[in-house]
Design an enzyme around this catalytic site. Structure first.
Site, short mmCIF file in Angstrom:
data_model
loop_
_atom_site.label_atom_id
_atom_site.label_comp_id
_atom_site.label_asym_id
_atom_site.label_seq_id
_atom_site.Cartn_x
_atom_site.Cartn_y
_atom_site.Cartn_z
N LYS A 1 0.81 -1.22 0.00
CA LYS A 1 0.00 0.00 0.00
C LYS A 1 0.84 1.28 0.00
CE LYS A 1 -4.16 -2.04 1.91
NZ LYS A 1 -5.22 -2.01 2.92
N GLY B 1 -0.25 -1.91 8.29
CA GLY B 1 -0.67 -1.16 7.11
C GLY B 1 -2.00 -0.46 7.19
N VAL B 2 -2.96 -1.02 7.93
CA VAL B 2 -4.32 -0.45 7.89
C VAL B 2 -4.52 0.64 8.97
CG1 VAL B 2 -5.47 -2.09 9.47
CG2 VAL B 2 -6.71 -1.19 7.52
N THR C 1 5.88 -4.26 18.42
CA THR C 1 7.11 -3.53 18.10
C THR C 1 6.82 -2.05 18.29
OG1 THR C 1 7.47 -5.23 16.41
CG2 THR C 1 8.90 -3.28 16.33
N LYS D 1 7.26 0.88 15.69
CA LYS D 1 6.30 1.08 14.60
C LYS D 1 5.14 1.98 15.04
CE LYS D 1 5.02 -2.39 11.81
NZ LYS D 1 4.83 -3.84 11.53
P1 ATR Z 1 2.75 -5.06 8.43
O1 ATR Z 1 3.29 -5.05 9.84
O2 ATR Z 1 3.69 -5.63 7.41
O3 ATR Z 1 2.11 -3.78 8.02
P2 ATR Z 1 0.16 -6.02 8.91
O4 ATR Z 1 -0.49 -7.34 8.64
O5 ATR Z 1 -0.43 -4.80 8.35
O6 ATR Z 1 1.64 -6.17 8.44
O7 ATR Z 1 0.32 -5.81 10.47
C1 ATR Z 1 0.44 -6.83 11.36
C2 ATR Z 1 0.21 -6.28 12.76
O8 ATR Z 1 -0.04 -7.39 13.63
C3 ATR Z 1 1.43 -5.57 13.32
O9 ATR Z 1 0.99 -4.53 14.16
C4 ATR Z 1 2.11 -6.69 14.11
O10 ATR Z 1 2.95 -6.26 15.15
P3 ATR Z 1 4.53 -6.01 14.89
O11 ATR Z 1 4.61 -4.66 14.28
O12 ATR Z 1 5.14 -6.11 16.23
O13 ATR Z 1 4.96 -7.12 13.95
C5 ATR Z 1 0.91 -7.39 14.68
N1 ATR Z 1 1.20 -8.77 15.07
C6 ATR Z 1 1.39 -9.81 14.27
N2 ATR Z 1 1.64 -10.94 14.99
C7 ATR Z 1 1.61 -10.57 16.30
C8 ATR Z 1 1.79 -11.25 17.54
N3 ATR Z 1 2.06 -12.56 17.59
N4 ATR Z 1 1.68 -10.55 18.69
C9 ATR Z 1 1.40 -9.22 18.66
N5 ATR Z 1 1.22 -8.51 17.51
C10 ATR Z 1 1.32 -9.16 16.36
#
Ligand code: ATR
Length: 264
Positions: free
Chosen positions: A65, A128-129, A151, A154
């Protein structure tokens, strides 16, 4: 025949083709909507196809995106302010990037009958959203937006665009009226957010961006604790409807059949 595409990686599970093709058919439009899995290095090539009028419009999903932006001529106000593009079209020979996730989220809230004006919102996730959700919430004049992400960096990065958001430690649960799960935790049936939401519950609004499964554990817990709940299905439908409206200049129906289409 006009051709439309959703691009992303992964893309197998995207329900956009199902929804758009249903509306294309029910509105008697001569078009087809397909999905294509891409690597980032192939983005430019696909977008060039819109300029050449070989493709008439593209939806963009995770993780591209933001990555598509350098290949476009103009961004709409919504896309610019979220640095997030999910809908691309050609207008006066210019490639325009737009964001319909915002209107999708906003409409889903309106349809739920919940008035978010002056309410405190707690968002889980910073993926992303989330910029689109923040943008929509600010437009709807919520009083406070708190964000927590595994994290933390972010979440902090979002402050560059949205200065007045408050960052919380992952694991902390502040006061809220509305809590939104915008993480991908819940896509698998067994996924659980290990947060204690019981202290801050009852008459709150639990919103999950995920719509498949229909009811994540997050929503199940929310419901059990006596809160209003909503999944991401309406958001998904209304972001698609807005893209459809831009491309085809027609407003498709959202009826029971459309809603059922998204149940696997
Ligand atoms: P992207 O991070 O590439 O934009 P996304 O699908 O839009 O992908 O976002 C995934 C979200 O789910 C993120 O906020 C991610 O947290 P991190 O930034 O720490 O990766 C969160 N997420 C995914 N798995 C997780 C888990 N096991 N525990 C807590 N948060 C999780």
């Amino acid at each position: 025949m006009k051709k439309f595409l959703v691009i992303g990686n992964p893309i197998e599970h995207s329900l956009s083709p199902k929804l758009h093709n249903y509306w294309i058919k029910s509105n008697g439009i001569d078009a087809i909507y397909e999905k294509q899995k891409l690597n980032e290095s192939e983005l430019e090539q696909v977008i060039l196809q819109i300029r050449k009028k070989k493709i008439d419009g593209v939806n963009v999903t995770v993780p591209f995106k933001k990555a598509v932006i350098p290949f476009l001529d103009e961004l709409t106000f919504e896309a610019k302010n979220t640095q997030s593009v999910n809908t691309i079209y050609l207008k006066n020979n210019k490639l325009i990037g737009h964001n319909t996730d915002i209107i999708g989220f906003e409409t889903s809230i309106e349809m739920s009958g919940y008035n978010v004006f002056n309410k405190e919102v707690f968002i889980l996730g910073a993926g992303g959203v989330v910029p689109s959700i923040i943008f929509a919430l600010k437009k709807m004049e919520v009083s406070k937006i708190k964000i927590s992400n595994r994290t933390k960096e972010k979440a902090e990065n979002l402050k560059r665009f949205f200065k007045d958001i408050e960052i919380k430690e992952w694991g902390d649960v502040p006061n809220f009226d509305i809590i939104i799960n915008a993480t991908s935790l819940g896509l698998k049936k067994e996924d659980n957010l290990s947060l204690d939401l019981s202290l801050n519950s009852g008459n709150k609004f639990f919103y999950d961006v995920i719509y498949n499964p229909n009811e994540t554990n997050f929503l199940k817990i929310g419901k059990k604790l006596g809160n209003k709940t909503l999944n991401g299905k309406l958001m998904f439908i209304y972001q698609a409807l807005s893209a459809f409206n831009i491309w085809h200049k027609q407003k498709p129906d959202v009826n029971e059949d459309v809603i059922k289409l998204l149940d696997k």
